[in-house]
Structure formats: structure tokens, C-alpha cells
Motif scaffolding. Sequence first.
Motif, mmCIF file in Angstrom:
data_model
loop_
_atom_site.group_PDB
_atom_site.id
_atom_site.type_symbol
_atom_site.label_atom_id
_atom_site.label_comp_id
_atom_site.label_asym_id
_atom_site.label_seq_id
_atom_site.Cartn_x
_atom_site.Cartn_y
_atom_site.Cartn_z
ATOM 1 N N ALA A 75 -3.521 53.481 -37.008
ATOM 2 C CA ALA A 75 -3.487 54.433 -35.899
ATOM 3 C C ALA A 75 -2.584 55.634 -36.171
ATOM 4 C CB ALA A 75 -3.031 53.724 -34.628
ATOM 5 N N ALA A 76 -1.440 55.417 -36.811
ATOM 6 C CA ALA A 76 -0.431 56.467 -36.910
ATOM 7 C C ALA A 76 -0.440 57.222 -38.230
ATOM 8 C CB ALA A 76 0.956 55.866 -36.681
ATOM 9 N N MET A 77 -0.957 56.620 -39.268
ATOM 10 C CA MET A 77 -0.876 57.217 -40.599
ATOM 11 C C MET A 77 -2.225 57.771 -41.054
ATOM 12 S SD MET A 77 2.261 56.868 -41.434
ATOM 13 C CE MET A 77 3.668 55.982 -40.723
ATOM 14 N N PRO A 78 -2.188 58.790 -41.920
ATOM 15 C CA PRO A 78 -3.454 59.320 -42.457
ATOM 16 C C PRO A 78 -4.174 58.266 -43.293
ATOM 17 C CG PRO A 78 -1.569 60.252 -43.625
ATOM 18 C CD PRO A 78 -1.013 59.515 -42.445
ATOM 19 N N LEU A 79 -5.469 58.459 -43.449
ATOM 20 C CA LEU A 79 -6.280 57.469 -44.137
ATOM 21 C C LEU A 79 -5.828 57.246 -45.569
ATOM 22 C CD1 LEU A 79 -8.688 55.604 -43.707
ATOM 23 C CD2 LEU A 79 -10.186 57.443 -44.551
ATOM 24 N N TRP A 80 -5.405 58.309 -46.248
ATOM 25 C CA TRP A 80 -4.971 58.153 -47.642
ATOM 26 C C TRP A 80 -3.769 57.216 -47.739
ATOM 27 C CZ3 TRP A 80 -0.009 59.315 -48.974
ATOM 28 C CH2 TRP A 80 0.691 60.206 -48.164
ATOM 29 N N PHE A 81 -2.867 57.289 -46.707
ATOM 30 C CA PHE A 81 -1.711 56.401 -46.762
ATOM 31 C C PHE A 81 -2.114 54.960 -46.454
ATOM 32 C CE2 PHE A 81 1.913 54.104 -45.061
ATOM 33 C CZ PHE A 81 2.860 54.333 -46.055
ATOM 34 N N ALA A 82 -3.086 54.790 -45.570
ATOM 35 C CA ALA A 82 -3.565 53.437 -45.285
ATOM 36 C C ALA A 82 -4.080 52.784 -46.568
ATOM 37 C CB ALA A 82 -4.663 53.476 -44.232
ATOM 38 N N TYR A 83 -4.778 53.563 -47.380
ATOM 39 C CA TYR A 83 -5.273 53.039 -48.649
ATOM 40 C C TYR A 83 -4.120 52.748 -49.616
ATOM 41 C CZ TYR A 83 -9.959 54.439 -47.135
ATOM 42 O OH TYR A 83 -11.148 54.556 -46.457
ATOM 43 N N LEU A 84 -3.137 53.663 -49.641
ATOM 44 C CA LEU A 84 -1.970 53.466 -50.495
ATOM 45 C C LEU A 84 -1.191 52.229 -50.055
ATOM 46 C CD1 LEU A 84 -0.366 54.739 -52.843
ATOM 47 C CD2 LEU A 84 0.958 56.008 -51.133
ATOM 48 N N PHE A 85 -1.071 52.068 -48.740
ATOM 49 C CA PHE A 85 -0.357 50.911 -48.204
ATOM 50 C C PHE A 85 -1.092 49.617 -48.541
ATOM 51 C CE2 PHE A 85 1.145 48.069 -44.773
ATOM 52 C CZ PHE A 85 2.512 48.216 -44.943
ATOM 53 N N MET A 86 -2.404 49.695 -48.576
ATOM 54 C CA MET A 86 -3.164 48.515 -48.940
ATOM 55 C C MET A 86 -2.869 48.101 -50.379
ATOM 56 S SD MET A 86 -7.225 47.657 -48.899
ATOM 57 C CE MET A 86 -7.408 47.973 -50.631
ATOM 58 N N ILE A 87 -2.696 49.087 -51.261
ATOM 59 C CA ILE A 87 -2.328 48.774 -52.641
ATOM 60 C C ILE A 87 -0.955 48.117 -52.679
ATOM 61 C CG2 ILE A 87 -1.835 49.744 -54.918
ATOM 62 C CD1 ILE A 87 -4.773 49.785 -54.184
ATOM 63 N N ALA A 88 -0.026 48.620 -51.846
ATOM 64 C CA ALA A 88 1.313 48.025 -51.791
ATOM 65 C C ALA A 88 1.242 46.588 -51.290
ATOM 66 C CB ALA A 88 2.217 48.852 -50.884
ATOM 67 N N LEU A 89 0.416 46.348 -50.274
ATOM 68 C CA LEU A 89 0.272 44.986 -49.760
ATOM 69 C C LEU A 89 -0.415 44.093 -50.781
ATOM 70 C CD1 LEU A 89 -0.664 45.063 -45.977
ATOM 71 C CD2 LEU A 89 1.524 44.611 -47.055
ATOM 72 N N LEU A 90 -1.370 44.661 -51.482
ATOM 73 C CA LEU A 90 -2.019 43.907 -52.550
ATOM 74 C C LEU A 90 -0.974 43.505 -53.593
ATOM 75 C CD1 LEU A 90 -4.862 42.995 -53.512
ATOM 76 C CD2 LEU A 90 -4.968 45.101 -54.855
#
Length: 533
Positions: free
Chosen positions: A340-355
Motif C-alpha cells: 500500500a505505501a511503497m512503490p511497486l519497484w520497492f515491493a519487488y526489491l523487498f521480495m528479494i530481501a525476504l527471499l
Amino acid sequence: MNEFLILSIVVLIYIVITGYVGYLAWKRTKTADDYMVAGRETHPFIMALSYGATFISTAAIVGFGGISGVYGMGLLWLTFLNILVGIFIAFVFFGKRTRKMGHNLGALTFPEFLSKRFDSKFIQYFSGLIIFFGMTLYASVVLIGMARFVETTLNLDYTMALIGLAVIVALYVIFGGIRGVMYTDALQGSIMFVVMFILLVATYWIMGGVTDANQALTNLVNIVPAQATATATATGFTGWTSMPALGSPFWWTLVSTLILGVGIGVLSQPQLVVRFMTVKSNKELNRAVLIGGIFICLMTGTAFVVGALSNVYFFDKLGQLAIQVVDGNADKIIPAFISAAMPLWFAYLFMIALLSAAMSTLSAQVHVQGTALGRDVYETLTKIKGDSSVFIARIGIALAMILAVIMGLILPTNIIAVGTSLWFSITAGAFLSMYVFALFWKGCTKAGAISGLVVGTLVSLFWLVFEYKKSAEALSIAKALTGQAVLTTAVPWPTVDPIVIALPVAFVVTVVVSLLTKAPSKEHLEKCFQGVN
């Protein structure tokens, strides 16, 4: 270019790089020592990042981050304990003695270390069985954390995400051993550090700065509907930036389960202890303290702060608290906030971090489960030594991953933080008293160590099944046998974590039995403590 295609390419590149690092580790893994303790030659930077990345998983970021959206910033006391106990005390006081004593005894696993210290094969295979079967709960909640984020962010099937992640991790751990785990941990830990730093800065920027954001959270003190927590305000909640009322059920859950359970239980985590035995001198451990401390501070501090502040964001935008937005499932608070709060590119980047977080922790978990089955159970009981134990360890890794996937499919919601805490509590009850005395008390006897191990384990399991409400209700064994969810309903006992009961009992039993039984031989103690200071 399609955004999903971009993400797919990024994830593919990440997986290829991770696979290549795992391949390098496989090429350098020749012996059982290489497979289990990386030849005892690990660089302090790699060791520190591996320790930190193993410690910090999706359970910490998604699970505990989400729980902070329910309990507030009081959870930051866990960050303090993680640094004080999990890094400083663990490295300086426990790590150095473990490294030297493990080398003296030729130990390759945590159960083997305890077994050789007390000259007891029972300790080795009993501990190995606890680790192999008990750690499945912890591994499964790590898998759940990653799969939930993928499900929320990308609208992908939860089951497919769960299985896909499990397969990738299993492959490089089975072939690369501890080298594969630690090399990939260092890569993954670096990614996690950068992304979490961006998240912390961006969250405060979105909310107008540190002072304004924290004040806005403080101002929500009266906005706590009954569905926001399992216990609601009447049970001790005093605000999002303050600790609950002392002694209240809310306080007991926060302090005993979430803070003490993990903050103290970290000392007896097999997958972390074994890393002390992968470095060649105390100098490496000293150099690793600062790196590990900074890493843990940023990882946990960011997750807990962002989770709590998500209430401010959602209340301003939707007029609801975070837990309401996700329909009562705290495991979805961090994913929902990122989406909700972050741009889509960061959501993808965050997914890599969670991965990265999931893979680093999960790989360490299944590696220690596999070695527990191969070396601590199979080799101890059959007395067959050599490459066969490594083969059985690899089978154990595959079995552990299968069990984790199955549990990931059947466990209830809101399980990530609780499941992590319960595993840490079980290991503390079973291993911590024995581990402390192994390092610091020459008078601890074989009978004392075994008594503490068995009693601590049984008390932990009893409390989980019959007294601790969260687990007792889920298992329903107490309900079936007695007609009520827990045996003792009086406050605060249903909210008191097993670590508060089992750990002191195990300590007392170990001391009392040791004082009443024959002391270990002088020759054995000299071998164990040679060069230990």
C-alpha cells in the motif's frame, strides 16, 4: 516492459547468482569437516553475516514485524536483547569457549559438542532427535512468511510459492553443506541490509519524520478496538509507544514469549552455535561482533518500527488499524504495508530481501536438521562412520524440507512469531542449562547434564500442551483429556511462556543432580578445557 516480466528476470538473476555461490561451495566441500563446519576456516565477515542472516528470517521481518503492529514499539526490547545476548554475550563469552572446546573435542555438530563434553552418547542422539523433529516448526514458519508475502504482493498461489522456495533451498544445502549455507548467507545478508535500510528511511519520510511519526503513533493510544488484539485493552495495553501494564496478560505475552523467548533462547540455537566452530581463532569472533551487532540492530529494529508505524499509515488512509486492514492476520501486516505505501519497484526489491531472509535461515535450519539425523542420530546409534553419515544427512535435509512444507500448509494464521518463539523456548528448556554448564562449570556431571536435558524438554512440552494457551488451544490435547483448554486458568499462567518455567527447572535439576553424582575425571576435563579462557 511488463513489470511482472522485469520481476521475473530479477528473481531469475538472483537465483542464478545464489546457485553459482552454492556451486562454488560444493566444489570446496570435500570432507565431513567441510560439510559440517566449513573446515573451521571461515572469514569473520562471512561468519558474522551468516550468523545474522540465519538469525533474521522472514519470521523476524514478517512475523515479528506484524506482531509489532499489534503490540507496538515495546517489542524493541527484543532488539536490545538480540544485540546484548544474541551477539555480544554469545560471541564474546559463549562463542570463544565453544570454538576452542569444540576444536579440542573434534566436534562437528552442537549435539556432538555436548555429547563429547559430558562423554554421553545419549545426549547426542536425544538432542539430535529434538532438533530434527522440533525445528520443523521453526522451518515451516519461515517458509510461511515468504509465501505469504508472495501471495499478498504478487497474487501468486501460496502453495506454489511454498514448494518452489523449499526446492531451491534444499538443492544448494544438500550439495553444498555448511559452506553452501554460509556463502549464500553472506550474499543474502548484504541484500537484506540494504533493503531494510531503505525501508526504515522511506517509512519515516512518508510519515513526516521520526518525531512526527512517533508522536502520531503515541496519539493512537485510545484507538484499540477489541479485534486489534487477542486480549484487548482491558488486559494491560497502555499505548503503542509504551510497555503494557506490569504483570498483565498482555505484558506476559509480550515479555515472556516474544522478548524473553527469543532474546534468551537464541543462546541455545543449534544452527547458530555451530557457526562458532567454523572460525579458526578468537580474533575472527572479536572482529565479527561489530558486524553482527549492526546487522541485527538494523534488521530487527526496522521490522519492529515499521510494523508499529503501519498503524499510523492505515489509520490516516483508511481509518483502521493495521490488524483490521488484514482481517486479524498479523502475518500479513508487513506485506500489506509494503504493497500500500511503497512503490511497486520497492515491493519487488523487498521480495528479494525476504527471499534472501527466508533462504538464509531455512538453509541453516535444514542443514542442522540433516546433520542431526546423519551424524548425531544415525552415526551414534549404528556406530558406522565416514561418508555414510553425510549421505544420511543429505536425506535428512530432504525429509526436513518435506515436513516443513507439509506443516506450512496446515498451520493456522498468526503463527509465524508465535511458532518462532516456541521453538526458541523449547531449545532453551532442553539445551541452555547444559550448554552453559558445559562451558563454565567443570563440576557439572554426565548425570546432571542428562537430567537437565530430559527434565527441561519434558517440562517445556508439558507446558506447551497443557498450560500455554496459544499452543494448548491449537493442539486441543488438554481439551480432549480434561474438558478445558488449559489446566490452570488463573491469570497469568495461560500467558506465561514455557521458557519462564522450563529453563529455571532445568538449571536447578542440573545443579542438584551434579552435586549428588560422581564428578568427571580430571583427564577428561583437562582435554575439554585445554586453552579455554
